[in-house]
Design an enzyme around this catalytic site. Structure first.
Site, short mmCIF file in Angstrom:
data_model
loop_
_atom_site.label_atom_id
_atom_site.label_comp_id
_atom_site.label_asym_id
_atom_site.label_seq_id
_atom_site.Cartn_x
_atom_site.Cartn_y
_atom_site.Cartn_z
N SER A 15 -13.57 -77.21 -20.96
CA SER A 15 -15.03 -77.22 -20.96
C SER A 15 -15.48 -78.61 -21.38
CB SER A 15 -15.61 -76.17 -21.92
OG SER A 15 -15.53 -76.61 -23.26
N TYR B 279 -12.87 -74.84 -31.56
CA TYR B 279 -12.97 -74.66 -30.12
C TYR B 279 -12.78 -76.00 -29.41
CZ TYR B 279 -14.82 -73.26 -25.57
OH TYR B 279 -14.97 -73.01 -24.23
#
Length: 180
Positions: free
Chosen positions: A144, A157
């Site tokens: 991402s 993350y």
């Protein structure tokens, strides 16, 4: 060599019970690709399989904890029993936590890394021989924008997605002349 015709190919998709994984499974199915759906949540796999089987491709479901190499190895055998070959591996299983790093525990970060990064590694390790054996293949590892630039309240993350990105770039270079 890129796969230009998805008909009669088989894709393994992790995190396929919802979100990006389900969307990818749906898109591949609509192009005639058979799919092996992996997810930890069996009820979501059943629902996904019901909708995808209406498209007319072979759909199999495989409850799997991608963070556990033994679970992935067992599922690989099940996938091959159902489909005989694997041409595409899509690693889209992922989890996240939001909040200040100071409020998270090392166990929180370990949980994110085991699923997002080690899940990707485990699945690549298990299915790579099949992709190589098919003579063609694709590995798609979902990262991402958090794998390009760290973001506030997303330390774990971001770290996991940076790891996926670095692993993917290295793997791409290693496999560039091997048909995957």
């Amino acid at each position: 060599m890129p796969i230009s015709d998805f008909r009669n190919r088989t894709a393994v998709v992790t995190g396929a019970g919802s979100g990006i994984g389900l969307a990818i499974g749906t898109a591949l199915s609509s192009k005639g690709c058979h799919v092996a759906l992996l997810d930890l949540r069996e009820e979501r796999l059943r629902t996904a399989a019901e909708s995808l089987s209406l498209i007319g491709v072979r759909v199999s479901t495989h409850p799997c904890d991608v963070a556990d190499p033994e679970s992935v190895a067992t599922v690989r055998e099940s996938v091959l029993a159902d489909h005989q070959a694997v041409h595409i591996l899509v690693n889209s299983a992922g989890v996240s936590l939001a909040g200040p790093f100071a409020g998270q525990t090392p166990e929180d970060i370990d949980w994110i890394m085991r699923i997002n990064f080690m899940g990707t590694v485990n699945c690549c390790h298990a299915f790579l021989p099949d992709l190589l054996g098919a003579g063609e293949g694709h590995v798609v590892n979902v990262s991402s924008s958090f794998g390009i630039m760290g973001m506030r309240h997303k330390a774990g993350y971001s770290a996991s997605k940076f790891a996926v990105r670095g692993f993917s770039e290295a793997l791409r270079m290693e496999l560039a002349d091997r048909g995957v």
